[in-house]
Design a protein around this motif. Sequence first.
Motif, mmCIF file in Angstrom:
data_model
loop_
_atom_site.group_PDB
_atom_site.id
_atom_site.type_symbol
_atom_site.label_atom_id
_atom_site.label_comp_id
_atom_site.label_asym_id
_atom_site.label_seq_id
_atom_site.Cartn_x
_atom_site.Cartn_y
_atom_site.Cartn_z
ATOM 1 N N GLY A 37 -1.108 -9.454 -1.000
ATOM 2 C CA GLY A 37 0.049 -9.917 -1.764
ATOM 3 C C GLY A 37 0.799 -11.047 -1.073
ATOM 4 O O GLY A 37 1.124 -12.058 -1.706
ATOM 5 N N THR A 38 1.072 -10.900 0.225
ATOM 6 C CA THR A 38 1.846 -11.952 0.901
ATOM 7 C C THR A 38 1.055 -13.255 0.944
ATOM 8 O O THR A 38 1.618 -14.329 0.732
ATOM 9 N N ALA A 39 -0.247 -13.157 1.207
ATOM 10 C CA ALA A 39 -1.061 -14.384 1.293
ATOM 11 C C ALA A 39 -1.191 -15.042 -0.075
ATOM 12 O O ALA A 39 -1.090 -16.265 -0.209
ATOM 13 N N ASN A 40 -1.397 -14.239 -1.117
ATOM 14 C CA ASN A 40 -1.457 -14.791 -2.471
ATOM 15 C C ASN A 40 -0.120 -15.432 -2.852
ATOM 16 O O ASN A 40 -0.089 -16.515 -3.434
ATOM 17 N N TYR A 59 8.068 -0.526 2.293
ATOM 18 C CA TYR A 59 8.933 -1.314 3.174
ATOM 19 C C TYR A 59 8.095 -1.733 4.370
ATOM 20 O O TYR A 59 7.014 -1.197 4.611
ATOM 21 N N VAL A 60 8.607 -2.710 5.133
ATOM 22 C CA VAL A 60 7.817 -3.301 6.214
ATOM 23 C C VAL A 60 7.722 -2.337 7.399
ATOM 24 O O VAL A 60 8.733 -1.833 7.890
ATOM 25 N N GLU A 61 6.488 -2.085 7.851
ATOM 26 C CA GLU A 61 6.252 -1.228 9.018
ATOM 27 C C GLU A 61 5.569 -2.059 10.113
ATOM 28 O O GLU A 61 4.976 -3.097 9.830
ATOM 29 N N ALA A 62 5.643 -1.559 11.346
ATOM 30 C CA ALA A 62 5.097 -2.322 12.480
ATOM 31 C C ALA A 62 3.626 -2.664 12.282
ATOM 32 O O ALA A 62 3.175 -3.775 12.590
ATOM 33 N N SER A 63 2.859 -1.727 11.732
ATOM 34 C CA SER A 63 1.415 -1.945 11.580
ATOM 35 C C SER A 63 1.078 -3.004 10.529
ATOM 36 O O SER A 63 -0.068 -3.387 10.386
ATOM 37 N N ASN A 64 2.076 -3.480 9.796
ATOM 38 C CA ASN A 64 1.834 -4.525 8.788
ATOM 39 C C ASN A 64 1.778 -5.921 9.405
ATOM 40 O O ASN A 64 1.189 -6.836 8.838
ATOM 41 N N LEU A 65 2.443 -6.078 10.564
ATOM 42 C CA LEU A 65 2.695 -7.429 11.075
ATOM 43 C C LEU A 65 1.418 -8.156 11.501
ATOM 44 O O LEU A 65 1.386 -9.378 11.553
ATOM 45 N N GLN A 66 0.349 -7.428 11.783
ATOM 46 C CA GLN A 66 -0.912 -8.031 12.202
ATOM 47 C C GLN A 66 -1.524 -8.911 11.115
ATOM 48 O O GLN A 66 -2.249 -9.847 11.398
ATOM 49 N N ARG A 67 -1.257 -8.642 9.851
ATOM 50 C CA ARG A 67 -1.939 -9.402 8.803
ATOM 51 C C ARG A 67 -1.080 -9.741 7.586
ATOM 52 O O ARG A 67 -1.491 -10.503 6.734
ATOM 53 N N GLN A 68 0.094 -9.179 7.452
ATOM 54 C CA GLN A 68 0.896 -9.416 6.247
ATOM 55 C C GLN A 68 1.810 -10.596 6.520
ATOM 56 O O GLN A 68 2.890 -10.467 7.080
ATOM 57 N N GLU A 78 14.708 -4.046 10.304
ATOM 58 C CA GLU A 78 15.678 -3.741 9.243
ATOM 59 C C GLU A 78 15.088 -2.851 8.155
ATOM 60 O O GLU A 78 15.768 -2.547 7.179
ATOM 61 N N GLN A 79 13.809 -2.491 8.286
ATOM 62 C CA GLN A 79 13.117 -1.685 7.280
ATOM 63 C C GLN A 79 13.303 -2.273 5.880
ATOM 64 O O GLN A 79 13.601 -1.552 4.923
ATOM 65 N N LEU A 80 13.138 -3.559 5.762
ATOM 66 C CA LEU A 80 13.326 -4.192 4.456
ATOM 67 C C LEU A 80 12.168 -3.847 3.540
ATOM 68 O O LEU A 80 11.013 -3.791 3.972
ATOM 69 N N PRO A 81 12.461 -3.630 2.254
ATOM 70 C CA PRO A 81 11.363 -3.491 1.300
ATOM 71 C C PRO A 81 10.525 -4.781 1.310
ATOM 72 O O PRO A 81 11.063 -5.880 1.460
ATOM 73 N N LYS A 82 9.221 -4.614 1.146
ATOM 74 C CA LYS A 82 8.337 -5.781 1.244
ATOM 75 C C LYS A 82 8.658 -6.842 0.200
ATOM 76 O O LYS A 82 8.632 -8.041 0.488
ATOM 77 N N ALA A 83 8.959 -6.404 -1.030
ATOM 78 C CA ALA A 83 9.223 -7.377 -2.095
ATOM 79 C C ALA A 83 10.439 -8.236 -1.740
ATOM 80 O O ALA A 83 10.447 -9.445 -1.973
ATOM 81 N N ILE A 84 11.454 -7.609 -1.140
ATOM 82 C CA ILE A 84 12.691 -8.324 -0.798
ATOM 83 C C ILE A 84 12.458 -9.279 0.373
ATOM 84 O O ILE A 84 12.853 -10.451 0.334
ATOM 85 N N ALA A 85 11.792 -8.783 1.435
ATOM 86 C CA ALA A 85 11.528 -9.628 2.603
ATOM 87 C C ALA A 85 10.656 -10.816 2.206
ATOM 88 O O ALA A 85 10.870 -11.949 2.649
ATOM 89 N N ALA A 86 9.667 -10.551 1.341
ATOM 90 C CA ALA A 86 8.761 -11.624 0.915
ATOM 91 C C ALA A 86 9.526 -12.675 0.120
ATOM 92 O O ALA A 86 9.378 -13.876 0.349
ATOM 93 N N LYS A 87 10.354 -12.213 -0.795
ATOM 94 C CA LYS A 87 11.103 -13.172 -1.624
ATOM 95 C C LYS A 87 11.949 -14.095 -0.752
ATOM 96 O O LYS A 87 11.980 -15.313 -0.955
#
Length: 337
Positions: A37-40, A59-68, A78-87
């Motif tokens: 999703g983030t790359a698209n 929401y964003v977790e530590a294990s996401n940072l390697q590829r998201q 901040e435990q931001l929801p992914k949709a919000i952080a991405a926007k």
Amino acid sequence: MSDDRYSRQSLYQPIGINGQEKIKNKHVLLIGCGALGTANAESLVRAGIGKLTIVDRDYVEASNLQRQQLFTEQDYLEQLPKAIAAKERLQQINSSVSISAYVMDGNSRNLASLVKEADLVLDATDNFDIRFITNDLIHQYEVPWIFGSCVGSTGMSYTILPGETPCLQCILEATPVSGATCDAVGIIAPAVQMVVAHQQAEALKILVEAVDAVRTKLVTFDLWHNQYQTIDMKRAKKDTCPTCGANPSYPNLSYEAQTKLEVLCGRNTVQIRSNRMVHLVELAERLRTIGTVKQNEFLLSLDYQPYRVVIFRDGRVLIHGTDSAEKAKAVYYQLVG
Ligand SMILES: [Zn+2]
């Protein structure tokens, strides 16, 4: 912003100035905002898409940072929801794109209105429940959809044009996929990028209405073992298919088809959906008496040994630390009532 912004893309003859104008007038719905999703999303926003709608439940977790690729350490802290952080990040990249972000678990009701309004839907989810709902919806509303999935060093993509190509259901019957998930066997970032490259090339073709250029074959690859394959799927289409056949019944859209309690495969987590909105401030106050609470405007998380419980504003709850539905339900009733 400078007129030069999209010059390299519109210089590419199959797109041209006209194609660029078309991209600006299109609306893409992106379901899922993790790795794919983030790359698209970044690719679409840089390409000058007019409108982008993002749906994600996590929401964003530590294990996401390697590829998201859109997320930062701060988003995780901040435990931001992914949709919000991405926007937020996407608007820094291109402020002229209209972006809507929904923190929610997609289902047949809330996705229907979004699919109806889109010119193209992109698959970036990690589960087949939502994919099958989407498969029904895009056929009902006749919106093209680009399927993508990846795990380990492998990936797969296919472009579904309602009324022309076989649907996801037909394809999976012809090409069974393994039940492996990223949470169980891991994933390397280049596998994500490769799927996204295939999805985005197809997206550009559809957005500029170059339908003849659309790839008609399913593509699969394994980057570690150097295997690449395209498979002709024309014969997979079944006239009796309940989604893309002659008399569709869209079986995945019935409310009963959707589970309320779901063990998230390989994540040692159970998700519970409820229709009750939650007042996060009040709930946080109450839960502080039993454990450490962290909170932002979208969700709160509670350390409740041996569990970690995350409660979203829309009433959805993730219980980390168990894959037992029964245990999760017990914790849920203890905390939320
Ligand atoms: Zn079908």
